[in-house]
Scaffold this motif. Structure first.
Motif, PDB file in Angstrom:
ATOM      1  N   UNK A  41       0.671  -1.322  -0.024  1.00 51.96           N
ATOM      2  CA  UNK A  41       0.182  -0.207  -0.157  1.00 51.96           C
ATOM      3  C   UNK A  41       0.726   1.496   0.251  1.00 51.96           C
ATOM      4  N   UNK A  42       1.891   1.090   0.738  1.00 45.43           N
ATOM      5  CA  UNK A  42       2.904   2.406   0.854  1.00 45.43           C
ATOM      6  C   UNK A  42       3.392   2.732  -0.627  1.00 45.43           C
ATOM      7  N   UNK A  43       3.931   1.687  -1.289  1.00 43.90           N
ATOM      8  CA  UNK A  43       4.223   1.819  -2.645  1.00 43.90           C
ATOM      9  C   UNK A  43       3.258   2.535  -3.494  1.00 43.90           C
ATOM     10  N   UNK A  44       2.062   2.291  -3.491  1.00 46.93           N
ATOM     11  CA  UNK A  44       0.975   2.762  -4.129  1.00 46.93           C
ATOM     12  C   UNK A  44       0.868   4.394  -4.003  1.00 46.93           C
ATOM     13  N   UNK A  45       1.278   4.737  -2.705  1.00 45.55           N
ATOM     14  CA  UNK A  45       1.320   6.171  -2.405  1.00 45.55           C
ATOM     15  C   UNK A  45       2.734   6.661  -3.110  1.00 45.55           C
ATOM     16  N   UNK A  46       3.472   6.138  -3.018  1.00 43.36           N
ATOM     17  CA  UNK A  46       4.697   6.666  -3.589  1.00 43.36           C
ATOM     18  C   UNK A  46       4.505   6.698  -5.382  1.00 43.36           C
ATOM     19  N   UNK A  47       3.973   5.820  -5.866  1.00 41.68           N
ATOM     20  CA  UNK A  47       3.746   5.700  -7.171  1.00 41.68           C
ATOM     21  C   UNK A  47       2.906   6.872  -7.795  1.00 41.68           C
ATOM     22  N   UNK A  48       1.857   7.008  -7.024  1.00 44.08           N
ATOM     23  CA  UNK A  48       1.063   8.069  -7.427  1.00 44.08           C
ATOM     24  C   UNK A  48       1.616   9.520  -7.101  1.00 44.08           C
ATOM     25  N   UNK A  49       2.554   9.531  -6.152  1.00 41.22           N
ATOM     26  CA  UNK A  49       3.104  10.855  -6.009  1.00 41.22           C
ATOM     27  C   UNK A  49       4.332  11.014  -6.964  1.00 41.22           C
ATOM     28  N   UNK A  50       5.093  10.140  -7.481  1.00 37.30           N
ATOM     29  CA  UNK A  50       6.153  10.076  -8.768  1.00 37.30           C
ATOM     30  C   UNK A  50       5.353  10.358  -9.973  1.00 37.30           C
ATOM     31  N   UNK A  51       4.168   9.824 -10.242  1.00 34.02           N
ATOM     32  CA  UNK A  51       3.424  10.077 -11.473  1.00 34.02           C
ATOM     33  C   UNK A  51       2.792  11.578 -11.661  1.00 34.02           C
TER      34      UNK A  51
END
Length: 297
Positions: A41-51
């Motif tokens: 779940x934390x990585x989904x936060x990170x991917x959204x932020x990078x996108x």
């Protein structure tokens, strides 16, 4: 006692707590639909932020357009994860699926470091004014936006589960998958929808945190920081996730006040929620609003 400092921290805790509640809802969405705890779940936060960061910095897309584009991407990305990686795991033991989410977490972290590097990147300036003054309190503008968006998402989620067709289908699937199938509900579609909405909601939280702290791999730790809120509220309760998030946000900031004013340990802010997590698991393992399972043998 520094009352002004305490009040400032409690207001910050309330705002951050609503953000935790949003991330906690992402956990609960997947768990309610699939009975799986998503450790990526934390990585989904990170991917959204990078996108979102990529759209704003590399392609000069304005924030008002870049944010919806990010949400659309994450919605599709969530479906892709479920269809390509997790759907073949249907019927396997739950622990196997959980191990797959842990593997996804590692793969996403490595891929993002390979693509974007390991150095933190500042997020483009979104608001002309960085903070607003309410009475004698200074609150960052992004936190005000976060509070408004979080409350709107919570209301929207409540409506979604009580009124919408897909929300009712998710509730039926969470209650009993076989019964849901017998009623004509596509369980596979419900699973994909749960992951899509969860990824999209996580992206909102990721962007808010990134606006304040910049984008770096450390942002994914929010997936673990929110876990005490999920357990406190109950793994299968959307309302509990919100309440748990607010409680943990307030607790963190109150712990910071006690530490800075009296104890001077230096890390109570970070570890206090996990002390609470241990106590909750010992006393009320199903959380404040979780459903207690009774097995007869």
């Amino acid at each position: 006692m520094n009352t002004q400092f305490l009040l400032q921290l409690l207001v910050n805790g309330l705002v951050v707590g609503t953000l935790y509640g949003v991330v906690a809802m992402s956990f609960v969405l997947i768990y309610k639909a699939t009975q799986v705890v998503n450790f990526a779940q934390g990585e989904l936060l990170l991917i959204g932020a990078w996108v979102c960061w990529t759209l704003l910095t590399k392609y000069q897309v304005p924030f008002w357009l870049g944010m919806p584009m990010t949400l659309v991407f994450m919605f599709a990305f969530g479906i892709l994860i479920q269809v390509v990686i997790l759907r073949p795991m249907v019927g396997e033991p739950v622990i196997s699926v959980i191990m797959v989410t842990i593997a996804l977490s590692t793969v996403f972290q490595a891929a993002l470091k390979w693509i974007y590097g390991v150095n933190p990147q500042p997020f483009p300036r979104v608001f002309t004014s960085q903070s607003v003054t309410i009475g004698s309190l200074q609150i960052q503008t992004v936190y005000v936006m976060s509070l408004v968006v979080s409350v709107a998402m919570m209301i929207g989620m409540a409506w979604f589960f009580k009124v919408s067709k897909w929300g009712l289908a998710m509730r039926a699937t969470a209650f009993n998958q076989q019964v849901a199938q017998s009623l004509g509900i596509s369980v596979k579609t419900v699973f994909a929808m749960a992951w899509a909405i969860s990824a999209m909601v996580s992206a909102v939280a990721g962007v808010v945190v990134a606006v304040v702290n910049g984008v770096s791999s450390g942002l994914s730790i929010y997936g673990i920081k929110v876990f005490p809120a999920v357990i406190l509220g109950g793994l299968d309760s959307i309302g509990g996730a919100v309440v748990g998030g607010i409680i943990i946000g307030l607790l963190e900031n109150f712990a910071q006040f006690v530490d800075s004013e009296y104890l001077h340990w230096g890390n109570l802010y970070e570890v206090a929620p996990f002390y609470v997590l241990i106590i909750i698991l010992m006393i009320k393992p199903y959380g404040l609003f979780g459903t207690k399972d009774i097995e007869r043998v």
